[in-house]
Design a protein around this motif. Sequence first.
Motif, PDB file in Angstrom:
ATOM      1  N   THR A  79      66.815  42.549  40.287  1.00 48.60           N
ATOM      2  CA  THR A  79      65.526  41.939  39.888  1.00 48.60           C
ATOM      3  C   THR A  79      65.876  40.518  39.114  1.00 48.60           C
ATOM      4  OG1 THR A  79      65.285  43.283  38.084  1.00 48.60           O
ATOM      5  CG2 THR A  79      64.091  43.612  40.029  1.00 48.60           C
ATOM      6  N   ARG A  81      63.190  38.226  36.845  1.00 53.00           N
ATOM      7  CA  ARG A  81      62.332  37.784  36.645  1.00 53.00           C
ATOM      8  C   ARG A  81      62.045  37.132  35.014  1.00 53.00           C
ATOM      9  NH1 ARG A  81      57.198  41.535  37.160  1.00 53.00           N
ATOM     10  NH2 ARG A  81      58.521  42.863  35.728  1.00 53.00           N
ATOM     11  N   THR A  85      62.591  43.244  33.764  1.00 51.43           N
ATOM     12  CA  THR A  85      62.121  44.269  34.529  1.00 51.43           C
ATOM     13  C   THR A  85      62.967  45.592  34.059  1.00 51.43           C
ATOM     14  OG1 THR A  85      61.968  42.816  36.422  1.00 51.43           O
ATOM     15  CG2 THR A  85      61.554  45.261  36.854  1.00 51.43           C
ATOM     16  N   TRP A  99      60.819  49.111  42.537  1.00 55.49           N
ATOM     17  CA  TRP A  99      60.680  48.363  41.008  1.00 55.49           C
ATOM     18  C   TRP A  99      59.062  48.153  41.029  1.00 55.49           C
ATOM     19  CZ3 TRP A  99      59.460  43.170  40.566  1.00 55.49           C
ATOM     20  CH2 TRP A  99      59.627  42.665  41.691  1.00 55.49           C
ATOM     21  N   ASP A 101      56.344  45.805  39.657  1.00 55.28           N
ATOM     22  CA  ASP A 101      55.827  44.344  39.645  1.00 55.28           C
ATOM     23  C   ASP A 101      54.662  44.015  38.797  1.00 55.28           C
ATOM     24  OD1 ASP A 101      56.041  41.503  39.674  1.00 55.28           O
ATOM     25  OD2 ASP A 101      55.667  41.370  42.130  1.00 55.28           O
ATOM     26  N   ARG A 112      57.148  47.478  44.331  1.00 51.35           N
ATOM     27  CA  ARG A 112      57.776  46.733  45.566  1.00 51.35           C
ATOM     28  C   ARG A 112      59.108  47.556  45.716  1.00 51.35           C
ATOM     29  NH1 ARG A 112      55.089  42.341  46.788  1.00 51.35           N
ATOM     30  NH2 ARG A 112      53.871  41.242  44.981  1.00 51.35           N
ATOM     31  N   ASP A 121      62.609  41.688  48.920  1.00 49.75           N
ATOM     32  CA  ASP A 121      61.610  42.407  48.322  1.00 49.75           C
ATOM     33  C   ASP A 121      60.479  42.714  49.467  1.00 49.75           C
ATOM     34  OD1 ASP A 121      62.822  43.271  45.909  1.00 49.75           O
ATOM     35  OD2 ASP A 121      62.388  41.192  45.115  1.00 49.75           O
TER      36      ASP A 121
END
Length: 622
Positions: A79, A81, A85, A99, A101, A112, A121
Motif C-alpha cells: 500500500t 497512501r 495503512t 486491506w 481503505d 480492498r 487493487d
Amino acid sequence: MTESNGSDARDPRDQDERVEQAGQQERMPDWEKRFRAPRVSLPDWAEDAPDRSLFVSNATGTYELYAWDRSTGEQRQVTDRPNGTTDGVLSPDGAWIWWFDDKDGDEFGVWRRQPFKGGEDELAAEGLAASYPAGLALGRDGRTAVVGRSTDEDGTTIHLVRTGEDPVEIYRHRESAGVGDLSHDGSLIAIEHTEHGDAMHSALRVLRPDGTAVAGLDDTEGGTRELGLEVLGFAPVDGDTRLLIGHQRRGRWEPLVWDVATGEETDLALELPGDVSAEWYPDGTGLLIAHSFEARSELFRYDLASRALTEIPTPPGTVSGATARPDGSVEYLWSSAAEPSAVRSTAGGVVLDPPGMKSPGSVPVEDVWVEGPGGRIHALVQKPAGSTGPLPTVFDIHGGPTWHDSDSFAAGPAAWVDHGYAVIRVNYRGSTGYGRAWTDALKHRVGLIELEDIAAVREWAVTSGLADPDRLVLTGGSWGGYLTLLGLGVQPDAWTLGIAAVPVADYVTAYHDEMEALKAMDRTLLGGTPEEVPDRFEASSPITYVDQVKAPVYISAGVNDPRCPIRQIENYVKRLEARGAVHEVYRYDAGHGSLVVDERIKQVRLELEFAERHLKRRGSAQ
C-alpha cells in the motif's frame, strides 16, 4: 525494503547523497532517530502457504503494508497512501492481501484486496457499502470471507461474502458485535456480541454460513455479572469443532477449549497470576500461551495431551505479539523500555531486520507501587541516567482506558527523558493486566477514579523527592488526553501544564459525534446515554471544569478523528478562549493519531517546545 536489481553501476551523485544522509543522521538528535528508524511489526503468515507473510513498516516514512516471500527473500510494498495503512490480512492460501481503505484516517471505508505478487487493487467485498470495520475472517477456499460492519444507522451487521455472488447478511443487532473466526473447513463462524448491552463484556455465538445458530456461550447472565468472553480461534484442523476462547471466571483472562458441537469445555486451569491469552500451534496439538503480569510478559507452550506447560525463554520485557510456525519455532515481537523492538525467533536470531538507521536505546524503567484509594497502584518510572531529584516530571497517561503501560520500548517517553524529564506512567484502575476487578472499577465515576490513582502517585513522586512540584506536566493521548483535560480542571493546583492529544474534551458532544461502537462503550461506562444519566456525563466531562483550569494547555487534534471528534474539542477551546486562558491548539489532517513519521515528529517537537517555554516562564517568575 525492496530488493536490488542486481546492477553494479554506481552514480557519483549516489555516493554524495549517501554522505549527506550520513551527515544528517549524525546531526539528528536521538529522540528523533527513534521515530525515524525503520521498524517492523510481527509478520503474519498464510496458513496454507507459510512462506508468504505480511507485515507493517515505516521504512518509507509512513506506516504501510509489506508482502514478504520468505522463499526468495523478496519484500514488496503493498500500500502507498498519504496517511498510511496498517489494517491488512493475508488470505490462508497466500494468494491475496486484504486491506482496509478509509479516508484520511477516518476509519470509515471498504475492504480492498491485491494479489500477493502484486497487481491492481480491487474491491474485495462488492455490494457492501462503506462502514466502520467489525472484524474479518477469510476462508481457506480462496473465495469466502466473513465481513463485519458497523454504522450509526444499522448497528452491527455481519455478512458472508463469496466471490461472484451477492453478500448475504447473517447477523444484525443494534449493539456492538464483531467477527471472531471462521473454522478451518469454513462450516462454522464464531462471533462476539454485546446484545445484553454491556459493551465491556462480550458473549459468544457460533453460526453456520446460512446464519443459523449452532451454539452460544454467555457469562454475563443478562448483564448482572461482569464477566466477558473472547474468541481466540478455531482449531486448525478440518472437521474440528474446538474453539479456543478467553474467559474471566477466576478474575483474570484465561483460555479454555470449547467444543461447540458437544458443549464440552476443557478448562486449562493454568497456575499463572496475570492475564493469559493463547493461540493454536499449527498442528492443533498444543497452545502458544502469552502471560502478561505487572507490565511484563512471557511465553509458554501448553501440550493438550499431557497438559504440560513449558516455558519458552524470552528476555525480560514485553512480548507484544507471538506466533507459532509450522516447524514448531515461535516468532515474537519483543522490546523493553531500554531496548528497541525486534522480531525474534526461538530458532535463533532476529527474523526481520529492516535496513537503514538503527534506533538508539533508552533508559530502563523502575517499578513503583503506591497505596491508593482502590488498592496498590503500579507505576513505571524513567529518569535521565545519573540524575537526582527533584526533576521536572511528566505524567504520561495511557489511553484505552482498558490498556496498560508496560516495560516496552516507546519513543515518546524516551524523548522526554532525553530532555531532562523524569517520566511516570500510571496503570490506574481501568488498566488491564491486574485482574478483572481492577479493569472494571471505572463504571459511573468515569475519569474521576483514574485521577484519584494518578493523584496518589503524584503525591508519592513529590514526597519522595523525585518530582519538582512546580514543574509537573500532565499529558496523554486519546483516553490519556481526556484524563489530562479532566485533571487540569478537577486538580487545578496539581499540575504546571497539560498536553492533551486527540482527547475527549466535551463528553456529551463527543458521544453524539463518535462511532457507534464507542457510543456503546460510553453507555456501559456511564450507565446510559447523556439524556438518561446527564449528571454522570456532566461530572465526567472536562468541559464542566474548564473555568477552573489554571495551567497552560496544549491540545492536538485530528480533523478526521471518529473516536474523539473535532467538534467537541472546538467547544472546549472556545471556552478557553472566552476566558483568555493560556492555550495552544494544533490541528492536523488525519484521524486518531498519525501514521506519518514526519507528522509525529512535528507533534512531539511542538509538545517539547510548549513545555520548555512554559516551565521556564514558571521558573523565572518565582
